[in-house]
Design a protein around this motif. Structure first.
Motif, PDB file in Angstrom:
ATOM      1  N   UNK A  16       0.841  -1.186   0.000  1.00  0.00           N
ATOM      2  CA  UNK A  16       0.000   0.000   0.000  1.00  0.00           C
ATOM      3  C   UNK A  16       0.878   1.238   0.000  1.00  0.00           C
ATOM      4  N   UNK A  17       0.275   2.391   0.220  1.00  0.00           N
ATOM      5  CA  UNK A  17       1.046   3.634   0.275  1.00  0.00           C
ATOM      6  C   UNK A  17       1.928   3.692   1.520  1.00  0.00           C
ATOM      7  N   UNK A  18       1.418   3.182   2.642  1.00  0.00           N
ATOM      8  CA  UNK A  18       2.124   3.295   3.925  1.00  0.00           C
ATOM      9  C   UNK A  18       2.522   1.958   4.527  1.00  0.00           C
ATOM     10  N   UNK A  19       1.967   0.858   3.993  1.00  0.00           N
ATOM     11  CA  UNK A  19       2.203  -0.451   4.597  1.00  0.00           C
ATOM     12  C   UNK A  19       2.585  -1.501   3.565  1.00  0.00           C
ATOM     13  N   UNK A  20       3.226  -2.552   4.069  1.00  0.00           N
ATOM     14  CA  UNK A  20       3.454  -3.773   3.308  1.00  0.00           C
ATOM     15  C   UNK A  20       2.844  -4.907   4.124  1.00  0.00           C
ATOM     16  N   UNK A  21       2.089  -5.773   3.461  1.00  0.00           N
ATOM     17  CA  UNK A  21       1.475  -6.917   4.126  1.00  0.00           C
ATOM     18  C   UNK A  21       2.135  -8.196   3.632  1.00  0.00           C
ATOM     19  N   UNK A  22       2.453  -9.083   4.558  1.00  0.00           N
ATOM     20  CA  UNK A  22       2.938 -10.407   4.172  1.00  0.00           C
ATOM     21  C   UNK A  22       2.495 -11.429   5.206  1.00  0.00           C
ATOM     22  N   UNK A  23       2.520 -12.704   4.797  1.00  0.00           N
ATOM     23  CA  UNK A  23       2.111 -13.753   5.725  1.00  0.00           C
ATOM     24  C   UNK A  23       3.117 -13.839   6.876  1.00  0.00           C
ATOM     25  N   UNK A  24       2.660 -14.215   8.067  1.00  0.00           N
ATOM     26  CA  UNK A  24       3.561 -14.333   9.218  1.00  0.00           C
ATOM     27  C   UNK A  24       4.542 -15.493   9.067  1.00  0.00           C
ATOM     28  N   UNK A  25       5.752 -15.305   9.550  1.00  0.00           N
ATOM     29  CA  UNK A  25       6.770 -16.346   9.589  1.00  0.00           C
ATOM     30  C   UNK A  25       7.060 -16.687  11.049  1.00  0.00           C
ATOM     31  N   UNK A  26       7.566 -17.882  11.273  1.00  0.00           N
ATOM     32  CA  UNK A  26       7.891 -18.322  12.627  1.00  0.00           C
ATOM     33  C   UNK A  26       8.838 -17.347  13.319  1.00  0.00           C
ATOM     34  N   UNK A  27       9.806 -16.815  12.576  1.00  0.00           N
ATOM     35  CA  UNK A  27      10.802 -15.930  13.203  1.00  0.00           C
ATOM     36  C   UNK A  27      10.286 -14.511  13.453  1.00  0.00           C
ATOM     37  N   UNK A  28       8.999 -14.261  13.241  1.00  0.00           N
ATOM     38  CA  UNK A  28       8.391 -12.977  13.605  1.00  0.00           C
ATOM     39  C   UNK A  28       8.015 -12.932  15.089  1.00  0.00           C
TER      40      UNK A  28
END
Length: 198
Positions: A16-28
């Motif tokens: 988006x303009x202000x955000x990036x979305x991605x699926x969660x990873x274990x190391x998050x």
């Protein structure tokens, strides 16, 4: 189930303009636990009651496993929201309860860390998820439920082009209490929300 060929494990990030979305990873885990922990008082009024092990690593592993299972079954997809300017994890948004056939619908739910509130990040995230739901998943309708006192969430949904359709009485048990919710929805042929290209 997602019957479309573009649903792969290497699902690209949504921008988006202000955000990036991605699926969660274990190391998050560490960053997620920190944001959720410092925002507990801010989040609790709007969420199901937290369990005693809410932020433990074991509970995190179960959460990630559930995300993967829901994704594999085609019933939900969870995204983490990252602030573009800092790269920091700011919150999460899930497109869940996905139904195909005659319904072709899904339901969004979201949360944001307290220090990231009021910056327009969640509005941007919802505006990014909507075209993904309509164009990529071929859904016809997406819904969201919101406690009437949650003015910030109401603003997010209305800015993202959702319309209030009614009141759901005693709809969800939030923080241990059955609460009424407004039902908001957006359908595929609604006009795009201001500031979006969908």
């Amino acid at each position: 189930m997602f019957a479309l060929p573009f649903f792969r494990r290497d699902l690209p990030a949504l921008k988006g303009d202000r955000v990036t979305l991605r699926v969660p990873f274990t190391n998050d885990y560490r960053e997620w636990a920190a944001v959720r922990g410092e925002s507990r008082a801010f989040l609790e009024p709007w969420e199901p009651r937290w369990t005693p092990d809410e932020l433990d690593r074991t509970a995190w592993r179960l959460r990630i496993s559930r995300y993967r299972e829901d994704y594999a079954q085609g019933t939900a997809i969870a995204f983490f929201i990252f602030e573009k300017s800092s790269g920091k994890l700011a919150g999460g948004i899930t497109l869940g309860n996905i139904r195909h056939g005659v319904s072709q619908s899904g339901h969004i739910g979201y949360w944001i860390g307290e220090r990231f509130g009021g910056r327009g990040l969640m509005t941007d995230a919802v505006k990014v998820v909507a075209p993904f739901a309509f164009d990529t998943l071929r859904l016809h309708r997406i819904e969201a439920a919101c406690i009437p006192d949650n003015i910030r969430s109401i603003r997010v949904l209305e800015k993202a082009g959702f319309r209030r359709e009614g009141l759901l009485r005693s709809y969800l048990r939030i923080n241990g209490i059955w609460q009424d919710h407004y039902l908001y929805a957006r359908i595929a042929d609604d006009p795009p929300a201001a500031g979006t290209k969908d």
